[in-house]
Design an enzyme around this catalytic site. Structure first.
Site, PDB file in Angstrom:
ATOM      1  N   ARG A  52     -26.510  59.252  48.691  1.00  0.00           N
ATOM      2  CA  ARG A  52     -25.572  59.406  49.803  1.00  0.00           C
ATOM      3  C   ARG A  52     -24.777  60.709  49.699  1.00  0.00           C
ATOM      4  O   ARG A  52     -24.554  61.395  50.696  1.00  0.00           O
ATOM      5  CB  ARG A  52     -24.629  58.208  49.896  1.00  0.00           C
ATOM      6  CG  ARG A  52     -25.349  56.912  50.273  1.00  0.00           C
ATOM      7  CD  ARG A  52     -24.429  55.708  50.175  1.00  0.00           C
ATOM      8  NE  ARG A  52     -23.967  55.575  48.795  1.00  0.00           N
ATOM      9  CZ  ARG A  52     -22.819  55.012  48.425  1.00  0.00           C
ATOM     10  NH1 ARG A  52     -22.002  54.514  49.327  1.00  0.00           N
ATOM     11  NH2 ARG A  52     -22.500  54.918  47.161  1.00  0.00           N
ATOM     12  N   ASN A  70     -25.180  52.478  51.725  1.00  0.00           N
ATOM     13  CA  ASN A  70     -26.082  51.606  50.987  1.00  0.00           C
ATOM     14  C   ASN A  70     -26.216  50.288  51.741  1.00  0.00           C
ATOM     15  O   ASN A  70     -25.291  49.863  52.432  1.00  0.00           O
ATOM     16  CB  ASN A  70     -25.538  51.318  49.591  1.00  0.00           C
ATOM     17  CG  ASN A  70     -25.698  52.484  48.643  1.00  0.00           C
ATOM     18  OD1 ASN A  70     -26.516  53.361  48.851  1.00  0.00           O
ATOM     19  ND2 ASN A  70     -24.899  52.496  47.590  1.00  0.00           N
TER      20      ASN A  70
END
Length: 127
Positions: A52, A70
């Protein structure tokens, strides 16, 4: 040669028409490029490997906006928005590159949508 006199009303109409033509021309000249948008989900080893963070860095370097997060299924999903060129570059990055420690098995993309303007101000990580 005889000169033609226009009434004040005719002058106003002429000025309005000229103004409208100029606005249309300026709009076409300065028209923002199309903005493309889609959802994505990346499968593989993409959690616990700074995926990320690297996605955010890549998006910011390209000027792509959107978000990622996530999922409970060990994937990373999100949405991207960008000009056609940056949008395609980001899609390729999500399919082939990722973070150094990640392993991308598959990236799914939702349908591409055309937007008139960005709906996000930046790229962010959601929790």
């Amino acid at each position: 040669m005889k000169s033609v006199k226009f009434s004040d009303q005719s002058k106003k109409i002429s000025n309005c028409v000229f103004s409208l033509i100029m606005q249309v021309a300026l709009h076409r000249f300065l028209k923002m490029p199309d903005i493309l948008s889609c959802d994505f989900e990346v499968h593989g080893i993409v959690q616990g490997v700074s995926f990320r963070m690297y996605t955010t860095r890549q998006a910011n370097s390209l000027g792509v906006r959107g978000w990622c997060m996530n999922t409970p299924h060990d994937t990373v999903k999100g949405q991207i928005e960008g000009t056609p060129e940056t949008f395609e570059q980001m899609k390729i990055w999500l399919q082939k590159t990722g973070s150094p420690a990640s392993r991308i098995d598959r990236t799914d993309f939702g349908g591409t949508r055309k937007l008139q303007e960005f709906t996000f101000t930046n790229f962010s990580i959601r929790h």
